[in-house]
Scaffold this active site. Structure first.
Site, PDB file in Angstrom:
ATOM      1  N   ARG A  27       0.825  -1.218   0.000  1.00  0.00           N
ATOM      2  CA  ARG A  27       0.000   0.000   0.000  1.00  0.00           C
ATOM      3  C   ARG A  27       0.859   1.269   0.000  1.00  0.00           C
ATOM      4  O   ARG A  27       0.465   2.290   0.554  1.00  0.00           O
ATOM      5  CB  ARG A  27      -0.954   0.029   1.203  1.00  0.00           C
ATOM      6  CG  ARG A  27      -2.039  -1.027   1.143  1.00  0.00           C
ATOM      7  CD  ARG A  27      -3.174  -0.709   2.127  1.00  0.00           C
ATOM      8  NE  ARG A  27      -3.986  -1.884   2.330  1.00  0.00           N
ATOM      9  CZ  ARG A  27      -4.386  -2.347   3.515  1.00  0.00           C
ATOM     10  NH1 ARG A  27      -4.046  -1.712   4.620  1.00  0.00           N
ATOM     11  NH2 ARG A  27      -5.131  -3.422   3.609  1.00  0.00           N
ATOM     12  N   ARG A  31      -3.338   6.226   0.917  1.00  0.00           N
ATOM     13  CA  ARG A  31      -3.987   7.295   1.678  1.00  0.00           C
ATOM     14  C   ARG A  31      -3.095   8.028   2.671  1.00  0.00           C
ATOM     15  O   ARG A  31      -3.504   9.033   3.219  1.00  0.00           O
ATOM     16  CB  ARG A  31      -5.187   6.701   2.434  1.00  0.00           C
ATOM     17  CG  ARG A  31      -6.256   6.154   1.520  1.00  0.00           C
ATOM     18  CD  ARG A  31      -7.353   5.447   2.283  1.00  0.00           C
ATOM     19  NE  ARG A  31      -6.879   4.233   2.944  1.00  0.00           N
ATOM     20  CZ  ARG A  31      -7.634   3.453   3.709  1.00  0.00           C
ATOM     21  NH1 ARG A  31      -8.898   3.781   3.921  1.00  0.00           N
ATOM     22  NH2 ARG A  31      -7.140   2.368   4.266  1.00  0.00           N
ATOM     23  N   ARG A  40      -7.222  11.367  -5.543  1.00  0.00           N
ATOM     24  CA  ARG A  40      -8.432  10.616  -5.153  1.00  0.00           C
ATOM     25  C   ARG A  40      -9.657  11.530  -5.216  1.00  0.00           C
ATOM     26  O   ARG A  40     -10.720  11.142  -5.723  1.00  0.00           O
ATOM     27  CB  ARG A  40      -8.216  10.057  -3.745  1.00  0.00           C
ATOM     28  CG  ARG A  40      -9.420   9.523  -3.021  1.00  0.00           C
ATOM     29  CD  ARG A  40      -9.864   8.168  -3.550  1.00  0.00           C
ATOM     30  NE  ARG A  40     -10.878   7.594  -2.696  1.00  0.00           N
ATOM     31  CZ  ARG A  40     -12.114   8.054  -2.553  1.00  0.00           C
ATOM     32  NH1 ARG A  40     -12.487   9.123  -3.236  1.00  0.00           N
ATOM     33  NH2 ARG A  40     -12.985   7.459  -1.759  1.00  0.00           N
ATOM     34  N   ASP A  77      -6.813  -2.803  -6.951  1.00  0.00           N
ATOM     35  CA  ASP A  77      -7.437  -3.424  -5.790  1.00  0.00           C
ATOM     36  C   ASP A  77      -7.585  -4.912  -6.049  1.00  0.00           C
ATOM     37  O   ASP A  77      -7.759  -5.323  -7.205  1.00  0.00           O
ATOM     38  CB  ASP A  77      -8.811  -2.795  -5.521  1.00  0.00           C
ATOM     39  CG  ASP A  77      -9.346  -3.176  -4.154  1.00  0.00           C
ATOM     40  OD1 ASP A  77     -10.091  -4.171  -4.065  1.00  0.00           O
ATOM     41  OD2 ASP A  77      -9.015  -2.503  -3.168  1.00  0.00           O
ATOM     42  N   TYR A 154     -14.923 -12.051   0.467  1.00  0.00           N
ATOM     43  CA  TYR A 154     -15.680 -10.824   0.198  1.00  0.00           C
ATOM     44  C   TYR A 154     -16.923 -11.106  -0.641  1.00  0.00           C
ATOM     45  O   TYR A 154     -17.976 -10.489  -0.443  1.00  0.00           O
ATOM     46  CB  TYR A 154     -14.791  -9.808  -0.528  1.00  0.00           C
ATOM     47  CG  TYR A 154     -13.682  -9.256   0.318  1.00  0.00           C
ATOM     48  CD1 TYR A 154     -13.902  -8.211   1.213  1.00  0.00           C
ATOM     49  CD2 TYR A 154     -12.397  -9.776   0.238  1.00  0.00           C
ATOM     50  CE1 TYR A 154     -12.875  -7.690   1.998  1.00  0.00           C
ATOM     51  CE2 TYR A 154     -11.358  -9.267   1.025  1.00  0.00           C
ATOM     52  CZ  TYR A 154     -11.611  -8.230   1.900  1.00  0.00           C
ATOM     53  OH  TYR A 154     -10.598  -7.731   2.679  1.00  0.00           O
TER      54      TYR A 154
END
Length: 354
Positions: A27, A31, A40, A77, A154
């Site tokens: 990552r 963020r 973003r 992702d 998921y």
């Protein structure tokens, strides 16, 4: 294609000599970087950012402008495959990924298509091609996919989960249905990763984020079996060089020998596994990636350096170590602390290489 200026990451994955231990962060494009937040916001939402090849390229390159990292990882992702299968992925603010059409029965599984990477996932393949050009041989580009088991968690739960009750109910009550789902996912991941390799990624990684919630027997049957199938079917040479494959099961430190036996080139370790113990167990078979607790980056610069020094010493001299965090960098990490981490790995690792 450009000749690589810095290929120590690829050499380390193949347990070949390097001058210093290579380092990248899971990552690393994300963020915790203020410049990421700007892009973003420009994209509108997370999936719009993933599906805009130019913006995904820009975000992939951002951490390389800040830090002397030894690899870039494509901004994407793990849930792109289920989304391409028609489950309609979206992200709820503060709650993570969700699917509008989760899997609930065997008929749902039977209806799932196998996505064509050059069609339904063309935005990922386009981003790889654009990013390879933009990197201009600076460092290798890593591609990735989620493991079939992790994608299934998921898809059946419909969102993130703590107990995985829906999926485990399927595993114990309808194992045939789950195996059908995992087969489709394995076939999809094989096509997806091979398309990534053809488009220009120089290494691939399979993220088995939730393999660690299984018993040993179930891990072998429902997670590792399908990762092994993927490894067996991947393109392992492209552009006249080996394409290394890394497997990472979070919470999977007890199964390293079985993972190494898949034929992968490297194993990712989380911070709950001692890297010296891991090297004793399987270090002559595969390279090791890891494994600092991402929360160490909250500490003082001196404490960050101390942890880097400890992990390097635990691995010891020789080849086959790619330094990384034991999981993704936290979003409230100070960018300066990430920089201290990267610099410390390069400086402190020199003594372990001839």
């Amino acid at each position: 294609m450009n000749k690589l200026k810095n290929d120590r990451y690829l050499h380390a994955l193949l347990r070949e000599p390097v001058d210093v231990t290579p380092v990248w962060m899971m990552r690393q494009a994300g963020r915790y970087l203020p410049e990421y937040k700007v892009i973003r916001a420009q994209a509108g939402d997370f999936m719009s950012l993933c599906k805009n090849a130019d913006l995904a390229c820009e975000v992939t390159l951002q951490p390389l402008r800040r830090y002397p990292l030894d690899a870039a990882i494509l901004f994407s992702d793990i849930l792109t495959i289920p989304d391409a299968m028609g489950l309609e992925l979206y992200f709820e603010a503060g709650e993570g990924p969700r699917f509008r059409s989760p899997i609930s029965c065997k008929m749902d599984v039977k209806k799932l298509p196998i996505p064509d990477p050059e069609q339904e996932l063309s935005y990922v393949i386009d981003a790889i091609r654009i990013t390879r050009l933009a990197l201009a041989g600076q460092v290798p580009l890593i591609g990735f996919a989620g493991s079939p088991w992790t994608l299934a968690t998921y898809m059946v739960e419909g969102a993130s989960s703590k107990a995985f009750t829906k999926l485990k109910r399927m595993m114990y009550a309808e194992p045939g249905t789950l195996h059908l789902l995992l087969e489709k996912l394995a076939d999809s991941v094989i096509l997806y990763l091979n398309a990534q390799i053809k488009a220009g990624v120089q290494s691939v990684m399979i993220f088995d984020t939730w393999g660690g919630v299984l018993t040993e027997q179930n891990y072998g049957e429902f997670s590792l079996y399908y990762m092994h199938k993927i490894v067996d079917a991947l393109i392992r040479e492209n552009e006249n060089r080996r394409v290394p494959v890394t497997l990472f099961t979070k919470g999977g430190g007890q199964w390293l020998e079985a993972m190494a036996a898949t034929g992968c080139d490297a194993l990712g370790l989380d911070w709950t596994t001692d890297i010296a113990d891991a090297r004793r167990r399987i270090g002559d078979k595969v390279a090791l990636q890891g494994n600092m607790d991402p929360s160490v980056l909250y500490a003082s610069p001196a404490r960050i350096e101390q942890e880097v020094d400890t992990i390097l010493a635990r691995f010891g001299a020789g080849n086959g170590h790619v330094f990384n965090l034991g999981h993704g960098v936290h979003q409230d990490t100070l960018p300066e602390h990430a920089g201290i981490f990267v610099e410390a790995v390069h400086r402190l690792s020199q003594q372990y290489h001839d």
